[in-house]
Design a protein around this motif. Structure first.
Motif, PDB file in Angstrom:
ATOM      1  N   LYS A 127      18.832  15.834  20.758  1.00  0.00           N
ATOM      2  CA  LYS A 127      18.053  17.222  21.743  1.00  0.00           C
ATOM      3  C   LYS A 127      16.637  17.555  21.459  1.00  0.00           C
ATOM      4  N   ALA A 128      16.101  17.440  20.373  1.00  0.00           N
ATOM      5  CA  ALA A 128      14.491  17.524  20.637  1.00  0.00           C
ATOM      6  C   ALA A 128      13.796  16.513  21.078  1.00  0.00           C
ATOM      7  N   ALA A 129      14.273  15.344  20.889  1.00  0.00           N
ATOM      8  CA  ALA A 129      13.755  14.334  21.294  1.00  0.00           C
ATOM      9  C   ALA A 129      13.684  14.624  23.139  1.00  0.00           C
ATOM     10  N   ARG A 130      14.843  14.707  23.529  1.00  0.00           N
ATOM     11  CA  ARG A 130      14.959  14.976  25.079  1.00  0.00           C
ATOM     12  C   ARG A 130      14.092  16.120  25.541  1.00  0.00           C
ATOM     13  N   TYR A 131      14.194  16.980  24.655  1.00  0.00           N
ATOM     14  CA  TYR A 131      13.078  18.262  25.017  1.00  0.00           C
ATOM     15  C   TYR A 131      11.610  17.822  25.066  1.00  0.00           C
ATOM     16  N   ALA A 132      11.254  17.066  24.276  1.00  0.00           N
ATOM     17  CA  ALA A 132      10.275  16.534  24.183  1.00  0.00           C
ATOM     18  C   ALA A 132       9.483  15.322  24.995  1.00  0.00           C
ATOM     19  N   GLY A 133      10.602  15.225  26.024  1.00  0.00           N
ATOM     20  CA  GLY A 133      10.178  13.996  26.986  1.00  0.00           C
ATOM     21  C   GLY A 133      10.527  12.601  26.719  1.00  0.00           C
ATOM     22  N   ARG A 171       9.257   7.242  18.514  1.00  0.00           N
ATOM     23  CA  ARG A 171      10.319   7.873  19.432  1.00  0.00           C
ATOM     24  C   ARG A 171      11.644   7.435  19.075  1.00  0.00           C
ATOM     25  N   ALA A 188      16.988  11.087  14.898  1.00  0.00           N
ATOM     26  CA  ALA A 188      17.159  12.350  13.906  1.00  0.00           C
ATOM     27  C   ALA A 188      17.567  13.389  14.652  1.00  0.00           C
ATOM     28  N   GLU A 189      17.115  13.946  15.934  1.00  0.00           N
ATOM     29  CA  GLU A 189      17.743  15.209  16.576  1.00  0.00           C
ATOM     30  C   GLU A 189      17.481  14.817  18.382  1.00  0.00           C
ATOM     31  N   ALA A 198      12.852   9.599  16.353  1.00  0.00           N
ATOM     32  CA  ALA A 198      13.009  11.262  16.878  1.00  0.00           C
ATOM     33  C   ALA A 198      14.376  11.329  17.570  1.00  0.00           C
TER      34      ALA A 198
END
Ligand SMILES: Nc1ncnc2c1ncn2[C@@H]1O[C@H](COP(=O)(O)OP(=O)(O)O)[C@@H](O)[C@H]1O
Ligand SMILES: [Mg+2]
Lengths: 510, 414
Positions: free
Chosen positions: B231-237, B222, B228-229, B225
């Motif tokens: 936005k994507a990490a936030r999106y993935a919870g 995590r 690295a990105e 993640a």
């Protein structure tokens, strides 16, 4: 410049190999003056590579380029520019924090004086070009402030300012809204009187609307060449993919919508946008299990905010969202995910995946903490790898290995990675935002089939899209959003393009 | 790109960077009128001539590797920690205060306690910057640099005031230092007659630990993640802010431990000038080591060698020891720009063609379209650029080179 204008351009036997792949396979192509040639093909067919070779960005392994019958060799894009060939790349090549003038000046060597830039000359040239071709741009705007459509215009102006008479457009419409697309096509139509244009796209109605002749590229080979008017989009689609393409349609008779409240139920939702404006102003919408509700609307009318609020990425100001009876408005993204919400986000490259993570890591992005993928805080690498191979096969994700960085895949395959992850989690509801934007027909067909399959498994699906065709093909009901409000909800069967179009423009009285 | 190619590629970048730095260094040597050959010979070989030199390299590599490991954790999580220097000082204070305050503890307790105290001190200082970023959006570069100053002043104040050795006041020499740390708290010397101490085992163990943390645990997953990105990490919870604070706590803890180990193993009392720029050199070590423990350990030895060698050139070749700073700067610039340049797919293609021409073995033609749509530079950032945390890109001055038509840099930066 100083070269005579291009009367004919011919590619002969162009071949280009990349490690492990033949991107262009003995391609012959000849293009005359004042014509629009469409170059179509699925993602990865080799279109961009071929054009990059023509621009001198890549050297071909075999083959020749002939201009007016004479062989030439471009060693860099500068040589191509000198011959009046210009290209607007698939991904814009603009420096975001520079102004339009500065961006154009970058390539305009004639404006470079020792120790200074002749900005006045650049500005003059921009205004000339934009007037001549009816391409309004503000020379002093900073690029990042411009919309995608405007940036596209800047790219065009930039290319024309460099004296291009022969224009290559690499998927110019893939990032545009349907409205912007129509404008662009109209514009190119006018320009084609004076320029030669190579138009790359996999949207066949654009190809039909614009081009005189069409060449179809499949896996590095030209498989077809002919006059556009003589062939139907269905024919072209079949040639492009190698099989008949028929986009599936929903059979909306089977839904049982007996429970008044949907599985996913939105009540009076109010959400603020980034600029503090009320992006959603009292949205109420119910989606039953096994139902696809299409949300049609011109982008920027609150779709993004709705998707984000539903998935815990944006706090609603008021209103309620329930999933299977559980209140979720204002919950964290984590909790909403755990409640069984799936989400295919608008921005697949930076939101749907971590681009530098491998395919297999991305496939467990939401669930690393679950028992299946880690125990005692340690990753279960073998399971993660096995999961990836399984999903790769099930969802036909094309990648050299599941260890490849997901960001290096093509758009269609990135979308399949996201789809695989979201669907494999067995969601109760799915929010799907512009799921096929910029994808080729094969990928579109696949994604549509997947959505319909989930529908029949009882998933409640909210499909946000601008493509009316997509919405009408897939939706049981269609809601039209305008300025943050749902204007009307109509049954999918009775919707027509015209009526939806009017609603999307905010005209609601009939 | 597969794993072994990536490794070869990254190694090539590092080697090229070192070579480029050497050349820049040579120019500077020439400018100050030094004998280039002699200077480099001294720097690179003199320290290796005897046991003393070799152990001294390791003595320097210990704090460097600890700091670099911490910086790698932060980098991988998307944060640039420039504050290791300050975190190290706070770690030293916490660690030596603990050791001095508890003179009667058995060794087995006091040594770990003192090291952990150092970690806690560093974590506090690093976590502060993490907290400011996560909660208030304060740029971590600014906050960590500023916290360095505060830490340095605080350190000086304590060493000249409350924590000063009372003896110094009595004898009147007034050296700003604490009393000697009780013997039980020392890290033992391994080879008699040298300063090599058991801190080396701590550093090696932690290097292994960091590898496991980042690449084998879900927490590390995590963190990477989020780095690295986001936005994507936030999106993935993933609770990005939480992991950001965690990363800074850990990063600071490593710097704090570096300070503790240095004091307990080498100086045996807090004195001024301990950190000696380790906090900054650690950044170079982390980058040079590819932000990976397996690279950081050798990189720290290499920089240990450079630091020691530079001291020797002062004596033997009459070149100021500060020259090593020039080399460090040159290495950072070379690494960062080599990566940027080499990640351009068009450049990669050109390099590959040139190599083929030189070592000509035509590649067997692949069946058409055998793997469809794989590394497609036009559709995505190239995998190798993407492999590095975005943080790396942030380091680079966004010099918009007037390459004009290509504007390749723009593509590479996406
Ligand atoms: N620099 C490169 N290195 C390796 N493979 C590449 C490179 N550029 C393109 N390819 C591969 O060549 C094929 C054709 O790509 P491309 O021309 O971008 O397709 P299109 O533009 O039609 O989608 C794809 O399989 C792609 O993965
Ligand atoms: Mg392309």
């Amino acid at each position: 410049m100083g070269h005579e204008p291009i009367r004919s351009l011919e590619l002969r036997g162009i071949t280009k190999r990349f490690p492990g792949i033949l991107a262009c396979d003995h391609i012959d192509l000849s293009i005359g003056e004042h014509s629009v040639r469409a170059l179509v093909g699925e993602n990865g067919a080799g279109k961009t590579t071929l054009m990059n070779i023509l621009m001198g960005l890549y050297q071909p392994d075999e083959g020749q380029i002939l201009i007016n019958g004479e062989e030439i060799r471009f060693r860099s894009p500068n040589d191509a520019f000198d011959h009046g060939i210009g290209m607007v790349h698939q991904h814009f090549m603009l420096v975001q924090n520079m102004t339009v003038v500065e961006n154009v000046a970058l390539g305009m060597k004639s404006s470079h004086r020792p120790f200074r830039l002749d900005e006045a000359a650049v500005r003059k040239r921009i205004l000339e070009v934009s007037e001549k071709h009816e391409l309004p741009v503000n020379p002093d705007a900073l690029v990042w402030q411009l919309s995608v459509g405007e940036q596209q215009r800047v790219e065009l102006v930039k290319t024309l300012c460099l004296g291009a008479r022969f224009l290559i457009l690499d998927e110019p419409t893939s990032a545009l809204t349907p409205q912007e697309t129509d404008e662009l096509i109209e514009l190119l139509e006018k320009m084609s009187g004076e320029l030669s244009i190579v138009f790359i796209s996999h949207k066949l109605h654009e190809v039909k609307a614009l081009s005189d002749t069409v060449s179809i590229l499949r896996r590095g080979r030209i498989v077809f060449e002919g006059r556009t008017e003589n062939h139907s989009p269905a024919e072209l689609a079949a040639l492009m993919t190698g099989h008949e393409v028929e986009l599936p349609r929903v059979d909306s008779t089977v839904v049982d919508r007996s429970d008044a409240r949907g599985l996913l139920s939105i009540r009076e939702l109010r959400v603020r946008g980034d600029r503090g404006n009320l992006a959603l102003d009292g949205v109420t919408l119910d989606i039953a299990a096994g139902e696809i509700v299409g949300l049609a609307g011109v982008s920027g009318n609150g779709q993004r905010e709705l998707a984000e609020a539903l998935n815990g990425l944006r706090k609603p100001e008021s209103g309620s969202i329930t999933l299977d009876g559980v209140e979720m408005a204002g919950s964290t993204a984590r909790r909403i995910i755990d409640e069984g919400m799936g989400y295919i986000p608008e921005d697949r490259n930076t939101e749907g995946i971590v681009p530098s993570f491998s395919v297999r890591e991305n496939l467990v992005l939401k669930d690393v903490g679950e028992k299946a993928w880690s125990s005692g805080g340690f990753l279960r690498l073998r399971q993660i790898a096995k999961n990836a191979t399984d999903l790769r096969d099930r969802f036909d994700i094309r990648c050299p290995s599941t260890d490849t960085a997901a960001g290096s895949l093509s758009g269609g395959n990135i979308q399949k990675v996201i789809l695989a992850r979201e669907l494999a989690r067995g969601p109760k509801a799915l929010v799907s935002v512009y799921p096929t934007r910029g994808l080729d027909m094969g990928a579109e067909e696949f994604i549509h089939k997947q959505l319909l399959a989930r529908r029949s498994e009882g998933v409640a699906i909210l499909l946000i899209s601008e493509e009316l065709e997509e919405i009408m093909n897939l939706s049981d009901r269609i809601a039209v959003i305008y300025k943050g409000k749902i204007l009307r909800i109509v049954p999918g069967k009775s919707a027509t393009k015209r009526s939806l179009g009017l609603l999307m423009a905010g005209v609601s009285d009939e | 790109m597969n794993k072994s190619m990536k490794l070869a590629y990254n190694t090539a970048i590092v080697v090229a960077a070192a070579a480029a730095a050497m050349i820049i260094g040579a120019i500077v040597f020439a400018a100050v009128g030094a004998d280039i050959g002699k200077a480099y010979t001294v720097i690179l070989t003199e320290p290796l001539k005897d046991m003393m030199g070799i152990t001294e390299i390791v003595v320097r590599a210990i704090p460097l590797s600890l700091i670099a490991l911490g910086i790698a954790i932060a980098f991988r999580s998307g944060i640039l920690n420039i504050g290791a220097e300050g975190q190290m000082l706070i770690g030293i204070l916490a660690s030596s205060a603990t050791a001095i305050a508890l003179p009667d503890m058995p060794k087995i307790i006091i040594v770990p306690l003192a090291v952990l105290a150092g970690a806690a001190g560093g974590a506090l200082w690093g976590g502060l910057a993490g907290f400011l970023k996560a909660r208030l959006g304060v740029n971590e570069i600014l906050s960590t640099v500023m916290l360095n100053y505060i830490a340095a002043q605080f350190y000086t104040f304590l060493l000249r005031g409350p924590l000063m050795d009372p003896e110094e006041l009595v004898t009147g020499s007034g050296t700003p230092q604490t009393v000697r740390i009780p013997r039980q708290a020392w890290l033992d010397r391994i080879i008699p007659g040298t300063r090599l101490h058991t801190g080396v085992f701590i550093a090696l163990a932690l290097a292994v630990l960091v590898f496991f943390l980042l690449w084998r645990t879900s927490v590390g997953f995590r963190m990477r993640a989020a780095g690295a990105e986001a936005k994507a990490a936030r999106y993935a919870g993933i609770h990005v802010e939480r992991y950001l604070i965690l990363a800074m706590l850990l990063s600071g803890a490593f710097a704090g431990m570096a300070g503790a180990v240095e004091i307990l193993g080498v100086h045996r009392r807090a004195i001024e000038g301990v950190s000696g720029g380790y906090g900054f050199t650690g950044i170079v070590v982390a980058l040079f080591g590819g932000l990976h423990p397996a690279g950081i350990v050798p990189a720290s030895l290499f920089f240990g060698l450079l630091l020691l060698g530079a001291d020797m050139t002062q004596r033997l070749a009459d070149v100021p020891a500060n020259m090593v700073l020039v080399l460090q700067g040159a290495i950072i610039m070379a690494i960062v720009s080599a990566r940027q340049f080499m990640n351009n797919p068009y450049v990669q293609d050109k390099v590959a063609r040139t190599l083929l021409r030189w070592f000509g073995k035509p590649e067997p033609p692949a069946p058409p379209g055998s793997i469809e749509a794989c590394p497609d530079p036009s559709d995505a950032p190239s995998p190798c650029l993407a492999d590095d945390p975005e943080a790396l890109a942030k380091l680079q001055a966004q010099a918009a080179v007037g390459s004009g038509e290509g504007t390749d840099t723009t593509e590479a930066q996406r």
